[in-house]
Design a protein around this motif. Structure first.
Motif, PDB file in Angstrom:
ATOM      1  N   VAL A 157       0.841  -1.205   0.000  1.00  0.00           N
ATOM      2  CA  VAL A 157       0.000   0.000   0.000  1.00  0.00           C
ATOM      3  C   VAL A 157       0.871   1.249   0.000  1.00  0.00           C
ATOM      4  CG1 VAL A 157      -1.692   1.346   1.299  1.00  0.00           C
ATOM      5  CG2 VAL A 157      -1.966  -1.133   1.102  1.00  0.00           C
ATOM      6  N   ASP A 158       1.927   1.261   0.814  1.00  0.00           N
ATOM      7  CA  ASP A 158       2.818   2.421   0.874  1.00  0.00           C
ATOM      8  C   ASP A 158       3.543   2.630  -0.456  1.00  0.00           C
ATOM      9  OD1 ASP A 158       2.090   2.875   3.487  1.00  0.00           O
ATOM     10  OD2 ASP A 158       3.818   1.828   4.346  1.00  0.00           O
ATOM     11  N   TYR A 159       3.909   1.543  -1.115  1.00  0.00           N
ATOM     12  CA  TYR A 159       4.580   1.635  -2.418  1.00  0.00           C
ATOM     13  C   TYR A 159       3.623   2.152  -3.478  1.00  0.00           C
ATOM     14  CZ  TYR A 159       7.234   0.058  -6.540  1.00  0.00           C
ATOM     15  OH  TYR A 159       7.915   0.004  -7.730  1.00  0.00           O
ATOM     16  N   GLY A 160       2.365   1.723  -3.378  1.00  0.00           N
ATOM     17  CA  GLY A 160       1.349   2.033  -4.389  1.00  0.00           C
ATOM     18  C   GLY A 160       0.962   0.743  -5.083  1.00  0.00           C
ATOM     19  N   GLU A 161      -0.253   0.270  -4.840  1.00  0.00           N
ATOM     20  CA  GLU A 161      -0.654  -1.040  -5.350  1.00  0.00           C
ATOM     21  C   GLU A 161      -0.526  -1.155  -6.867  1.00  0.00           C
ATOM     22  OE1 GLU A 161      -4.625  -3.899  -5.785  1.00  0.00           O
ATOM     23  OE2 GLU A 161      -4.729  -2.061  -4.599  1.00  0.00           O
ATOM     24  N   GLN A 162      -1.023  -0.181  -7.597  1.00  0.00           N
ATOM     25  CA  GLN A 162      -0.987  -0.250  -9.054  1.00  0.00           C
ATOM     26  C   GLN A 162       0.445  -0.289  -9.570  1.00  0.00           C
ATOM     27  OE1 GLN A 162      -3.098   2.887 -11.055  1.00  0.00           O
ATOM     28  NE2 GLN A 162      -2.789   2.022 -13.088  1.00  0.00           N
ATOM     29  N   ASP A 163       1.301   0.582  -9.033  1.00  0.00           N
ATOM     30  CA  ASP A 163       2.703   0.607  -9.460  1.00  0.00           C
ATOM     31  C   ASP A 163       3.416  -0.681  -9.068  1.00  0.00           C
ATOM     32  OD1 ASP A 163       2.437   3.133 -10.536  1.00  0.00           O
ATOM     33  OD2 ASP A 163       3.114   4.155  -8.723  1.00  0.00           O
ATOM     34  N   PHE A 164       3.072  -1.219  -7.909  1.00  0.00           N
ATOM     35  CA  PHE A 164       3.719  -2.440  -7.436  1.00  0.00           C
ATOM     36  C   PHE A 164       3.407  -3.616  -8.363  1.00  0.00           C
ATOM     37  CE2 PHE A 164       3.598  -6.409  -5.022  1.00  0.00           C
ATOM     38  CZ  PHE A 164       4.904  -6.457  -4.546  1.00  0.00           C
ATOM     39  N   TYR A 165       2.129  -3.817  -8.655  1.00  0.00           N
ATOM     40  CA  TYR A 165       1.762  -4.945  -9.508  1.00  0.00           C
ATOM     41  C   TYR A 165       2.262  -4.755 -10.934  1.00  0.00           C
ATOM     42  CZ  TYR A 165      -0.952  -7.453  -6.046  1.00  0.00           C
ATOM     43  OH  TYR A 165      -1.316  -8.195  -4.943  1.00  0.00           O
ATOM     44  N   SER A 166       2.302  -3.514 -11.383  1.00  0.00           N
ATOM     45  CA  SER A 166       2.844  -3.246 -12.713  1.00  0.00           C
ATOM     46  C   SER A 166       4.324  -3.618 -12.773  1.00  0.00           C
ATOM     47  CB  SER A 166       2.663  -1.764 -13.053  1.00  0.00           C
ATOM     48  OG  SER A 166       3.252  -1.462 -14.302  1.00  0.00           O
ATOM     49  N   MET A 167       5.073  -3.281 -11.720  1.00  0.00           N
ATOM     50  CA  MET A 167       6.496  -3.620 -11.661  1.00  0.00           C
ATOM     51  C   MET A 167       6.689  -5.135 -11.627  1.00  0.00           C
ATOM     52  SD  MET A 167       8.880  -4.734  -9.179  1.00  0.00           S
ATOM     53  CE  MET A 167       8.210  -4.174  -7.607  1.00  0.00           C
ATOM     54  N   CYS A 168       5.921  -5.825 -10.795  1.00  0.00           N
ATOM     55  CA  CYS A 168       6.030  -7.285 -10.706  1.00  0.00           C
ATOM     56  C   CYS A 168       5.701  -7.945 -12.039  1.00  0.00           C
ATOM     57  CB  CYS A 168       5.104  -7.816  -9.619  1.00  0.00           C
ATOM     58  SG  CYS A 168       5.592  -7.405  -7.942  1.00  0.00           S
TER      59      CYS A 168
ATOM     60  N   ILE B 117       8.890 -17.634  -8.494  1.00  0.00           N
ATOM     61  CA  ILE B 117       8.543 -17.120  -7.165  1.00  0.00           C
ATOM     62  C   ILE B 117       7.479 -16.033  -7.276  1.00  0.00           C
ATOM     63  CG2 ILE B 117       9.413 -15.839  -5.186  1.00  0.00           C
ATOM     64  CD1 ILE B 117      12.114 -17.289  -5.650  1.00  0.00           C
ATOM     65  N   ILE B 118       7.658 -15.110  -8.212  1.00  0.00           N
ATOM     66  CA  ILE B 118       6.703 -14.008  -8.367  1.00  0.00           C
ATOM     67  C   ILE B 118       5.355 -14.522  -8.853  1.00  0.00           C
ATOM     68  CG2 ILE B 118       6.201 -11.916  -9.703  1.00  0.00           C
ATOM     69  CD1 ILE B 118       9.156 -11.224  -9.542  1.00  0.00           C
ATOM     70  N   ARG B 119       5.357 -15.447  -9.788  1.00  0.00           N
ATOM     71  CA  ARG B 119       4.079 -15.994 -10.280  1.00  0.00           C
ATOM     72  C   ARG B 119       3.348 -16.752  -9.176  1.00  0.00           C
ATOM     73  NH1 ARG B 119       6.989 -17.330 -15.413  1.00  0.00           N
ATOM     74  NH2 ARG B 119       6.311 -15.766 -16.938  1.00  0.00           N
ATOM     75  N   ASP B 120       4.065 -17.565  -8.420  1.00  0.00           N
ATOM     76  CA  ASP B 120       3.433 -18.320  -7.338  1.00  0.00           C
ATOM     77  C   ASP B 120       2.876 -17.398  -6.267  1.00  0.00           C
ATOM     78  OD1 ASP B 120       4.056 -20.632  -8.622  1.00  0.00           O
ATOM     79  OD2 ASP B 120       5.501 -21.368  -7.166  1.00  0.00           O
ATOM     80  N   THR B 121       3.540 -16.280  -6.040  1.00  0.00           N
ATOM     81  CA  THR B 121       3.121 -15.357  -4.988  1.00  0.00           C
ATOM     82  C   THR B 121       1.935 -14.507  -5.404  1.00  0.00           C
ATOM     83  OG1 THR B 121       5.392 -15.221  -4.139  1.00  0.00           O
ATOM     84  CG2 THR B 121       3.858 -13.487  -3.459  1.00  0.00           C
ATOM     85  N   TYR B 122       1.986 -13.959  -6.610  1.00  0.00           N
ATOM     86  CA  TYR B 122       0.994 -12.969  -7.017  1.00  0.00           C
ATOM     87  C   TYR B 122      -0.062 -13.502  -7.983  1.00  0.00           C
ATOM     88  CZ  TYR B 122       4.439 -10.090  -4.754  1.00  0.00           C
ATOM     89  OH  TYR B 122       5.307  -9.582  -3.817  1.00  0.00           O
ATOM     90  N   GLY B 123       0.052 -14.781  -8.348  1.00  0.00           N
ATOM     91  CA  GLY B 123      -0.989 -15.386  -9.168  1.00  0.00           C
ATOM     92  C   GLY B 123      -0.935 -15.040 -10.635  1.00  0.00           C
ATOM     93  N   PHE B 124       0.240 -14.654 -11.143  1.00  0.00           N
ATOM     94  CA  PHE B 124       0.368 -14.375 -12.568  1.00  0.00           C
ATOM     95  C   PHE B 124       0.460 -15.700 -13.338  1.00  0.00           C
ATOM     96  CE2 PHE B 124       2.787 -10.399 -11.090  1.00  0.00           C
ATOM     97  CZ  PHE B 124       1.613  -9.660 -11.017  1.00  0.00           C
ATOM     98  N   GLU B 125      -0.328 -15.826 -14.388  1.00  0.00           N
ATOM     99  CA  GLU B 125      -0.332 -17.060 -15.170  1.00  0.00           C
ATOM    100  C   GLU B 125       0.734 -17.009 -16.263  1.00  0.00           C
ATOM    101  OE1 GLU B 125      -4.154 -17.937 -16.727  1.00  0.00           O
ATOM    102  OE2 GLU B 125      -5.118 -18.106 -14.776  1.00  0.00           O
ATOM    103  N   GLU B 126       1.312 -18.168 -16.531  1.00  0.00           N
ATOM    104  CA  GLU B 126       2.273 -18.283 -17.617  1.00  0.00           C
ATOM    105  C   GLU B 126       1.534 -18.764 -18.858  1.00  0.00           C
ATOM    106  OE1 GLU B 126       6.705 -20.200 -18.473  1.00  0.00           O
ATOM    107  OE2 GLU B 126       5.518 -20.890 -16.773  1.00  0.00           O
ATOM    108  N   LYS B 127       1.652 -18.026 -19.948  1.00  0.00           N
ATOM    109  CA  LYS B 127       0.923 -18.357 -21.169  1.00  0.00           C
ATOM    110  C   LYS B 127       1.804 -19.149 -22.127  1.00  0.00           C
ATOM    111  CE  LYS B 127      -2.102 -14.286 -21.086  1.00  0.00           C
ATOM    112  NZ  LYS B 127      -2.556 -13.095 -21.865  1.00  0.00           N
ATOM    113  N   HIS B 128       1.152 -20.016 -22.899  1.00  0.00           N
ATOM    114  CA  HIS B 128       1.876 -20.821 -23.884  1.00  0.00           C
ATOM    115  C   HIS B 128       1.142 -20.817 -25.224  1.00  0.00           C
ATOM    116  CE1 HIS B 128       4.589 -22.423 -20.802  1.00  0.00           C
ATOM    117  NE2 HIS B 128       3.526 -22.596 -20.038  1.00  0.00           N
TER     118      HIS B 128
END
Length: 283
Positions: free
Chosen positions: A31-42, A170-181
């Motif tokens: 929240v302090d970092y900024g949610e939108q900016d944080f997820y965009s960076m990840c 690690i980032i995908r497992d943590t934040y739920g980003f899917e890997e596309k094929h």
């Protein structure tokens, strides 16, 4: 490539190699970092060429002919400054300063960052924790014990393709980003996908950002059995929190299935996958 999920759940920085560790931020830090900016960076770190079909096409790059490692080293890494990624990688690792170097011994390119730090800026590699929230990068001390204290430790941070894939995992497992094929069957399909995604982007680019964390936090704080309130929830690390979101959903689904099955008027439990009613099973 296996990741120790229990270590992620505990919330300690996850050590990838002797120079790189990934901090598991709390909800409050995000929240302090900024949610939108944080997820965009990840998302930028793990982004695949298939997620930027039309953008690559417009600059003359065929997204089906560039692999993710080259996509990261050539296009994404230069935008990932230390200021952007400090919340994850500390204040030493800086992808934007890394140079792409060919390593003959492994017949592959790696990213290399030359680093020089003084004693007061450093942290031993033996510690798996960030001291007093400084979130500094790990490194192994080099040089002689009687080295002049005014001289810096000099070393290189090296990111090869395997290290990058582990970071992505690690980032995908943590934040739920899917890997596309996904790959187009032919040239006509490829061009259609490019146009469709460009049109979708143009339609949505001006829509206001909607917080996903707000919805999850509100739902969890108001869920029976969740042990955090609207204040203490922000002390949870993001991996443990997202695991709670998935776990509570699994528990409630299992309860509904069991209630329906034992009522005599609902579903037949023999027709249900046992994994769906194992509330403590793998998510």
């Amino acid at each position: 490539m296996e990741i120790d999920k229990l270590k992620l759940y505990r919330g300690n920085p996850y050590i990838v190699n002797e120079h790189i560790q990934i901090h598991m931020p709390t909800l409050g830090e995000i929240v302090d970092y900024g949610e939108q900016d944080f997820y965009s960076m990840c998302f930028t770190i793990v982004e695949q060429p298939t997620n930027m079909k039309w953008q690559l096409w417009d600059v003359g790059v065929d997204w089906t002919e560039i692999n993710q490692w080259d996509f990261f080293t050539d296009i994404l890494a230069p935008s990932l400054t230390k200021e952007k990624t400090k919340i994850l990688f500390g204040d030493i690792v800086d992808f934007s300063l890394m140079k792409k170097v060919y390593k003959k011994e492994i017949d592959s390119y790696v990213l290399v960052q030359d680093v020089a730090v003084f004693d007061e800026d450093s942290q031993d590699v033996g510690s798996a924790y960030y001291d007093d929230k400084s979130k500094k990068g790990l490194f192994r001390k080099k040089g002689k014990p009687n080295r002049n204290k005014n001289q810096p430790y000099e070393y290189q941070i090296i990111v090869d393709e395997y290290t990058y894939k582990m970071i992505c995992k690690i980032i995908r497992d943590t934040y739920g980003f899917e890997e596309k094929h996904d790959r187009p069957a032919n040239e006509v399909t490829k061009l259609a996908q490019i146009e469709d995604e460009k049109e979708e982007y143009m339609m949505n680019k001006d829509k206001p950002y909607v917080s996903n964390l707000m919805n999850f936090i509100s739902a969890m704080v108001n869920s029976e059995g969740f042990k955090r309130d609207d204040v203490t929830v922000f002390d949870m690390n993001i991996y443990a929190f997202m695991d709670s979101v998935r776990r509570v959903s699994k528990i409630k689904n299992a309860q509904l299935l069991l209630q329906s099955g034992y009522s005599g008027f609902g579903i037949d439990l023999k027709d249900i996958d046992k994994k769906e009613i194992e509330w403590a099973g793998e998510i």
